[in-house]
Write an enzyme that holds these catalytic residues in place. Structure first.
Site, PDB file in Angstrom:
ATOM      1  N   ASP A  96      77.289  40.110 110.769  1.00  0.00           N
ATOM      2  CA  ASP A  96      76.602  38.864 110.432  1.00  0.00           C
ATOM      3  C   ASP A  96      76.869  38.512 108.962  1.00  0.00           C
ATOM      4  OD1 ASP A  96      74.840  36.768 110.946  1.00  0.00           O
ATOM      5  OD2 ASP A  96      73.045  37.944 110.456  1.00  0.00           O
ATOM      6  N   HIS A  97      77.272  37.294 108.692  1.00  0.00           N
ATOM      7  CA  HIS A  97      77.490  36.824 107.312  1.00  0.00           C
ATOM      8  C   HIS A  97      78.420  37.713 106.495  1.00  0.00           C
ATOM      9  CE1 HIS A  97      74.627  33.544 107.617  1.00  0.00           C
ATOM     10  NE2 HIS A  97      73.826  34.380 108.244  1.00  0.00           N
ATOM     11  N   ASP A 118      81.679  34.298 106.552  1.00  0.00           N
ATOM     12  CA  ASP A 118      80.887  33.176 106.067  1.00  0.00           C
ATOM     13  C   ASP A 118      81.445  32.679 104.744  1.00  0.00           C
ATOM     14  OD1 ASP A 118      79.069  31.386 105.173  1.00  0.00           O
ATOM     15  OD2 ASP A 118      77.329  32.713 105.294  1.00  0.00           O
ATOM     16  N   GLU A 148      81.964  29.424 109.506  1.00  0.00           N
ATOM     17  CA  GLU A 148      80.808  28.555 109.261  1.00  0.00           C
ATOM     18  C   GLU A 148      81.205  27.366 108.391  1.00  0.00           C
ATOM     19  OE1 GLU A 148      77.045  30.309 108.190  1.00  0.00           O
ATOM     20  OE2 GLU A 148      76.264  28.426 107.391  1.00  0.00           O
ATOM     21  N   GLY A 229      69.529  31.028 111.790  1.00  0.00           N
ATOM     22  CA  GLY A 229      68.198  30.625 111.334  1.00  0.00           C
ATOM     23  C   GLY A 229      67.342  30.073 112.451  1.00  0.00           C
ATOM     24  N   ASN A 271      71.004  33.023 116.757  1.00  0.00           N
ATOM     25  CA  ASN A 271      70.703  34.197 115.923  1.00  0.00           C
ATOM     26  C   ASN A 271      69.208  34.347 115.657  1.00  0.00           C
ATOM     27  OD1 ASN A 271      73.449  34.328 115.672  1.00  0.00           O
ATOM     28  ND2 ASN A 271      73.475  34.267 113.436  1.00  0.00           N
ATOM     29  N   SER A 274      64.276  37.099 111.958  1.00  0.00           N
ATOM     30  CA  SER A 274      62.909  37.062 111.410  1.00  0.00           C
ATOM     31  C   SER A 274      61.843  37.288 112.477  1.00  0.00           C
ATOM     32  CB  SER A 274      62.652  35.719 110.715  1.00  0.00           C
ATOM     33  OG  SER A 274      63.537  35.580 109.630  1.00  0.00           O
TER      34      SER A 274
HETATM   35  P1  13P Z   1      66.209  33.873 111.281  1.00  0.00           P
HETATM   36  O1  13P Z   1      65.849  34.245 109.890  1.00  0.00           O
HETATM   37  O2  13P Z   1      65.686  32.506 111.631  1.00  0.00           O
HETATM   38  O3  13P Z   1      65.790  34.887 112.285  1.00  0.00           O
HETATM   39  O4  13P Z   1      67.812  33.755 111.350  1.00  0.00           O
HETATM   40  C1  13P Z   1      68.596  34.915 111.514  1.00  0.00           C
HETATM   41  C2  13P Z   1      70.045  34.657 111.291  1.00  0.00           C
HETATM   42  O5  13P Z   1      70.527  33.538 111.263  1.00  0.00           O
HETATM   43  C3  13P Z   1      70.913  35.826 111.139  1.00  0.00           C
HETATM   44  O6  13P Z   1      72.218  35.467 110.816  1.00  0.00           O
HETATM   45  O1  G3H Z   2      70.933  35.864 108.024  1.00  0.00           O
HETATM   46  C1  G3H Z   2      70.607  36.934 107.558  1.00  0.00           C
HETATM   47  C2  G3H Z   2      69.983  37.951 108.448  1.00  0.00           C
HETATM   48  O2  G3H Z   2      68.654  37.617 108.739  1.00  0.00           O
HETATM   49  C3  G3H Z   2      70.147  39.337 107.879  1.00  0.00           C
HETATM   50  O3  G3H Z   2      69.408  39.496 106.725  1.00  0.00           O
HETATM   51  O4  G3H Z   2      70.818  40.479 104.891  1.00  0.00           O
HETATM   52  O5  G3H Z   2      68.341  40.886 105.014  1.00  0.00           O
HETATM   53  O6  G3H Z   2      69.893  41.970 106.653  1.00  0.00           O
HETATM   54  P1  G3H Z   2      69.639  40.774 105.746  1.00  0.00           P
HETATM   55 ZN    ZN Z   3      72.438  33.733 109.611  1.00  0.00          ZN
END
Ligand code: 13P
Ligand code: G3H
Ligand code: ZN
Length: 326
Positions: A96-97, A118, A148, A229, A271, A274
């Protein structure tokens, strides 16, 4: 790393087939973030019980937290756990990212089957260059890549953005054509974290920009779109956290109806991080407040894990529509 690990050897799949089926079936694949064993167990259990394909999602900092060497073994064990439960659900492991070619390469070489690069905070041409470099390395190894365009408000991993910039539909064809990315994360009003909108009392969250999504769908027919998000921020979990000593003021997320609508469109991956964090924190706080004599981590982490399993099943069944699609 001397001997690269192939994702196939861990029992994983890339996202190609998952997204094709999700597009045809008008649902979205859940991408749940995890950092530890209890979250991983809950994701697998929730997805096995609801018969949903799943993307196990790990940020760069989560990978560091779990330990980059341990992580692929944990995931291999999670696949074995699903198979032991007599489930054949497809499972992908996704970065992720990702913020550099080096990190993407390390992940690919350690068994990840899918990578997000990203480059959204870079100028357009630099984003294309970085994404293309990752796509070339990934595709030679059968790994799929998410790019992205557009910037979400909040924190994108180690990259913080003060405000969101919606994706510009006029850029998407060139980006996808030049990079060869397999899917595209877009910015249409979601944001990371538990405080997505500043609302006045009684005010509803604004609608996502479905008009931008529809323009992109017209320009890239059949192409998989990703929503970051996308947590809904359950008021029940927020209330529990506050009741048991937490302090989460004005936490608010994306309404489930809007995510349901997105899941029926070209959005193939949603995704969620949170919501899982909130569910676990609510249960742990409750347990600490109600049973101050308890000090066995299995008790408080166990109740947090149960809550996360319920949340995941509910999302798959009632929001993403991925339940029963494995
Ligand atoms: P949330 O913070 O809305 O759960 O989004 C998570 C996310 O986009 C991880 O890449
Ligand atoms: O988009 C980000 C994810 O919620 C992951 O967050 O870098 O705190 O693990 P993190
Ligand atoms: Zn994200």
């Amino acid at each position: 790393m001397n001997n690269p690990t192939r994702y196939e050897d861990l029992g994983l799949v890339n996202t190609k087939e998952m997204f094709k089926k999700a597009m045809e079936g008008e649902y979205a694949i859940p991408a749940y973030n995890f950092n530890n064993m209890e979250q991983l167990q809950a994701i697998i259990t929730g997805c096995v019980q609801s018969d949903s394909p799943v993307i196990l999602q790990v940020s760069g900092s989560a990978r560091k937290y779990a330990d980059p060497v341990l992580l692929p073994h944990l995931v291999e064990g999670a696949v074995a756990m699903a198979r032991h439960l007599d489930s054949t659900i497809p499972i992908a492991l996704h970065l992720d990212h990702g913020n550099s070619f080096e990190l993407a390469k390390e992940c690919i070489d350690s068994g990840f089957s899918s990578i997000m690069i990203d480059g959204s905070h870079h100028p357009f041409e630099d984003n294309i260059r970085l994404t293309k470099e990752v796509v070339e390395y990934a595709h030679e190894r059968g790994v799929t890549v998410e790019g992205e365009l557009g910037v979400l408000a909040g924190v994108e991993d180690e990259v913080s953005s003060e405000e969101s910039h919606y994706t510009r539909p006029e850029e998407v064809e060139e980006f996808v054509g030049k990079t060869g990315a397999d899917s595209l994360a877009i910015s249409i009003g979601t944001s990371h974290g538990a405080h997505k909108f500043k609302l006045k009392p009684g005010e509803q969250p604004p609608s996502l920009r479905f008009d931008i999504l529809e323009k992109i769908e017209r320009l890239l027919p059949g192409y998989p779109i990703v929503l970051h998000g996308a947590s809904s921020v359950s008021p029940e979990h927020v209330a529990m956290i506050n009741q048991y000593g937490g302090n989460l003021e004005s936490a608010v997320g994306i309404p489930a109806e809007q995510l349901r609508r997105a899941a029926k469109s070209a959005v193939c991956k949603i995704n969620i991080d949170s919501d899982g964090r909130l569910a676990m924190t609510a249960m742990i706080r409750k347990m600490f407040a109600e049973k101050p004599e308890e000090f066995d981590p299995r008790k408080y982490l166990g109740s947090a894990r149960e809550e996360l399993i319920s949340l995941i099943k509910d999302k798959n069944m009632n929001v993403l529509g991925s339940a029963g699609k494995a």
